[in-house]
Write a protein that holds these residues in place. Sequence first.
Motif, short mmCIF file in Angstrom:
data_model
loop_
_atom_site.label_atom_id
_atom_site.label_comp_id
_atom_site.label_asym_id
_atom_site.label_seq_id
_atom_site.Cartn_x
_atom_site.Cartn_y
_atom_site.Cartn_z
N PHE A 1 0.87 -1.17 0.00
CA PHE A 1 0.00 0.00 0.00
C PHE A 1 0.90 1.22 0.00
O PHE A 1 1.60 1.48 0.98
CB PHE A 1 -0.90 0.01 1.24
CG PHE A 1 -1.65 -1.27 1.46
CD1 PHE A 1 -2.94 -1.43 0.97
CD2 PHE A 1 -1.06 -2.32 2.16
CE1 PHE A 1 -3.62 -2.62 1.17
CE2 PHE A 1 -1.74 -3.51 2.36
CZ PHE A 1 -3.02 -3.66 1.86
N THR A 2 0.93 1.98 -1.09
CA THR A 2 1.75 3.19 -1.18
C THR A 2 0.91 4.37 -0.74
O THR A 2 -0.20 4.58 -1.24
CB THR A 2 2.26 3.40 -2.61
OG1 THR A 2 2.89 2.20 -3.07
CG2 THR A 2 3.26 4.53 -2.66
N ILE A 3 1.43 5.18 0.20
CA ILE A 3 0.61 6.20 0.85
C ILE A 3 1.37 7.52 1.01
O ILE A 3 2.60 7.57 0.98
CB ILE A 3 0.14 5.72 2.24
CG1 ILE A 3 1.33 5.26 3.10
CG2 ILE A 3 -0.87 4.60 2.10
CD1 ILE A 3 0.95 4.79 4.49
N GLN A 4 0.60 8.59 1.18
CA GLN A 4 1.12 9.93 1.48
C GLN A 4 0.21 10.59 2.49
O GLN A 4 -0.97 10.25 2.58
CB GLN A 4 1.16 10.80 0.22
CG GLN A 4 2.31 10.58 -0.70
CD GLN A 4 2.27 11.54 -1.90
OE1 GLN A 4 1.20 11.98 -2.31
NE2 GLN A 4 3.42 11.86 -2.45
N GLY A 5 0.76 11.58 3.23
CA GLY A 5 -0.07 12.40 4.09
C GLY A 5 0.46 12.53 5.50
O GLY A 5 1.19 11.66 5.98
N PRO A 6 0.10 13.62 6.19
CA PRO A 6 0.58 13.86 7.55
C PRO A 6 0.09 12.85 8.57
O PRO A 6 0.65 12.74 9.66
CB PRO A 6 0.05 15.27 7.86
CG PRO A 6 -1.10 15.47 6.94
CD PRO A 6 -0.75 14.71 5.69
N ARG A 7 -0.95 12.11 8.25
CA ARG A 7 -1.46 11.11 9.18
C ARG A 7 -0.39 10.05 9.51
O ARG A 7 -0.36 9.51 10.61
CB ARG A 7 -2.68 10.42 8.58
CG ARG A 7 -3.43 9.50 9.51
CD ARG A 7 -4.12 10.25 10.60
NE ARG A 7 -4.96 9.40 11.41
CZ ARG A 7 -5.45 9.74 12.58
NH1 ARG A 7 -5.19 10.95 13.07
NH2 ARG A 7 -6.21 8.92 13.27
N ILE A 8 0.49 9.80 8.57
CA ILE A 8 1.54 8.80 8.77
C ILE A 8 2.41 9.18 9.96
O ILE A 8 2.79 8.33 10.77
CB ILE A 8 2.40 8.65 7.50
CG1 ILE A 8 1.52 8.25 6.31
CG2 ILE A 8 3.51 7.62 7.70
CD1 ILE A 8 2.19 8.38 4.97
N ARG A 9 2.75 10.46 10.07
CA ARG A 9 3.58 10.91 11.19
C ARG A 9 2.87 10.68 12.52
O ARG A 9 3.50 10.30 13.52
CB ARG A 9 3.92 12.40 11.01
CG ARG A 9 4.71 13.02 12.14
CD ARG A 9 5.93 12.22 12.54
NE ARG A 9 6.81 11.95 11.41
CZ ARG A 9 7.86 11.14 11.48
NH1 ARG A 9 8.14 10.51 12.62
NH2 ARG A 9 8.61 10.93 10.42
#
Length: 287
Positions: free
Chosen positions: A106-114
């Motif tokens: 699953f390739t993802i982006q976004g501040p939620r990851i932090r």
Amino acid sequence: MTRYMDYRISLKPMRIIDLKVDKSKLNHKSLTILDVGHLPGRTFFRHNARFVDKWAVVFIAGGSGTYRVNDGEKQPVAKNSLFLFYPDAVFHFGPEPGGCWDEYYFTIQGPRIREWLDTWLLEPGTVKTVEFDDALHSKIERIFMLMESGIPINADRAALLLEALLFEFMVNAPTSPGADKNEEIIKLMDDIAASLYRPFNPRELCEKHHISFSTLKRNVRKYSGYPLNEYVHRLKMAEAKNMLLNTERTIKEIADMLGYGDMFYFSRLFKKYVGVSPANFRKSYFY
């Protein structure tokens, strides 16, 4: 769903689904799934892979191989393993020669990851063994179906479902035999508390506990909810309050004892975290 054959990568048909909608149409701005994939018979070993501005979560449902970050140790990967790809690192991963594994990514982006990394997600650069059952497999299949639909609200639903899936992976992960991570963190926090009466030395702490500076910051943030430096200052200010109320030491003496060579810097920090100056704090209790 569309399936692809590429014998250079996998011996079995693969599923790869890109985000089919414009990201501006999404409501869930803090996390976006860019693409998902299932490589059920992956044989290809990849060297020097980079992820410039995105992350990827990889789950291995079967088979075995290895995962290595930069010039670090080669870590074994087995059935039900979870690991991450992330920016500013080089990855070498895949099955051993002659072998294969069953890979979901699953390739993802976004501040939620932090936010995940600061609270519950596995540490980047490590391999985690997790539990896997039919319910979690159904979540994965549901994510693929939502991404395949090409409807913006379904892409949002897929992102939320991925978060739920990863959270279930982590909270139900078995504890490694002989390793009590909580006890290690408690010992680390005890050592930080024991350093109140001297300038804080993170390098010395990292060497003692055989961890990197980034791991030190991550563990303190997870345990306390505060960034490392702020947590140390708050500990020292709590002790300063105790000394102001229960001793007759001067403010300069207290600052020196707590490792602050500059009394004015100490006073500014005290006011920042307590709300009043050291002198006014002492007066408020005795006058």
